[in-house]
Design a protein around this motif. Structure first.
Motif, PDB file in Angstrom:
ATOM      1  N   ALA A  38       0.830  -1.205   0.000  1.00 50.01           N
ATOM      2  CA  ALA A  38       0.000   0.000   0.000  1.00 50.01           C
ATOM      3  C   ALA A  38       0.864   1.254   0.000  1.00 50.01           C
ATOM      4  N   GLU A  39       1.924   1.231   0.799  1.00 52.33           N
ATOM      5  CA  GLU A  39       2.830   2.378   0.846  1.00 52.33           C
ATOM      6  C   GLU A  39       3.565   2.540  -0.482  1.00 52.33           C
ATOM      7  N   ALA A  40       3.892   1.415  -1.123  1.00 51.88           N
ATOM      8  CA  ALA A  40       4.566   1.478  -2.426  1.00 51.88           C
ATOM      9  C   ALA A  40       3.706   2.192  -3.454  1.00 51.88           C
ATOM     10  N   ARG A  45       2.940   7.164  -6.502  1.00 55.30           N
ATOM     11  CA  ARG A  45       2.086   8.257  -6.964  1.00 55.30           C
ATOM     12  C   ARG A  45       2.722   9.613  -6.685  1.00 55.30           C
ATOM     13  N   THR A  46       3.351   9.713  -5.522  1.00 60.22           N
ATOM     14  CA  THR A  46       3.923  10.994  -5.101  1.00 60.22           C
ATOM     15  C   THR A  46       5.260  11.282  -5.783  1.00 60.22           C
ATOM     16  N   ALA A  47       6.131  10.279  -5.785  1.00 57.59           N
ATOM     17  CA  ALA A  47       7.500  10.484  -6.288  1.00 57.59           C
ATOM     18  C   ALA A  47       7.602  10.394  -7.806  1.00 57.59           C
ATOM     19  N   GLU A  73      -1.979   2.415 -13.089  1.00 55.37           N
ATOM     20  CA  GLU A  73      -2.004   3.876 -12.997  1.00 55.37           C
ATOM     21  C   GLU A  73      -0.950   4.515 -13.900  1.00 55.37           C
ATOM     22  N   GLY A  74      -0.020   3.718 -14.395  1.00 52.00           N
ATOM     23  CA  GLY A  74       1.014   4.251 -15.273  1.00 52.00           C
ATOM     24  C   GLY A  74       2.025   5.124 -14.570  1.00 52.00           C
TER      25      GLY A  74
END
Length: 206
Positions: A38-40, A45-47, A73-74
């Motif tokens: 989940a954190e990955a 998404r953020t990085a 999500e690409g």
């Protein structure tokens, strides 16, 4: 080109070791760390990295589900780095969209080569994982022989006698006989000729 990388690994010591190793490589920048699937997904998404180096066995959302979400999500390409080499996990990860599959017993240079290969659009697969895939595709379930038992069986296939096998491997004839007893039991045969035929059919030693 600098490869922006996220590490997804639930074991802190392994994660820290990978971060230190990869962070010291000139063309790699570690831009995020994750301790579970989940954190990955969130860190990716953020990085917005080029690549996520993904473990499979993690608490909560595992590496396969995290890979599927990240690829859908690409946000990044995914390269698996795990301890597991069974066909089910390999196929699951590749079906989820992972572009490569490496094992943690690979040499550091192999991991680096795999990371760079994925960013070039290639699909690096650890040789043992590739063998598992080929075996699964043929519909054959090979027994779990030890590396030494496999060596002995390959030499039986090559036609060597016990004394020659012992000399080649630097072990005693008694040890060779012990390995052969275990091999016969594992592959379901009763003598040397049957073992050689089985080894030939399953291409042991190729």
């Amino acid at each position: 080109m600098t490869i922006r990388l996220v590490l997804a690994e639930d074991h802190a010591m392994v994660r820290r070791g990978l971060e230190q190793f990869l962070g010291g490589v000139e063309d790699i920048e570690v831009v995020g760390l994750a301790a579970d699937g989940a954190e990955a997904i969130e860190v990716a998404r953020t990085a917005r990295p080029d690549l996520v180096l993904m473990d499979l066995q993690m608490p909560g959302v595992d590496g396969v589900e995290a890979t599927r979400a990240i690829v859908a999500e690409g946000t990044a390409a995914v390269l698996v780095l795990t301890s597991f080499s069974d066909a089910e996990r390999i196929l699951g990860a590749l079906d989820a969209g992972a572009l490569g599959y490496l094992l943690k017993d690979a040499e550091p240079e192999e991991v680096l080569a795999g990371i760079r290969a994925v960013t070039r659009g290639e699909s690096p697969i650890h040789p043992r994982a590739a063998r598992e895939l080929l075996t699964a595709r043929r519909g054959i379930v090979l027994p779990d022989l030890s590396p030494r038992e496999t060596e002995v069986l390959a030499l039986v296939r090559a036609g060597l006698a016990n004394k020659q096998i012992a000399r080649r491997l630097g072990i005693s004839e008694r040890t060779v006989k012990g390995h052969l007893t275990a091999v016969y039991s594992a592959i379901g045969v009763t003598d040397r000729t049957q073992a050689a035929v089985w080894a030939e059919r399953n291409r042991i030693g190729d």
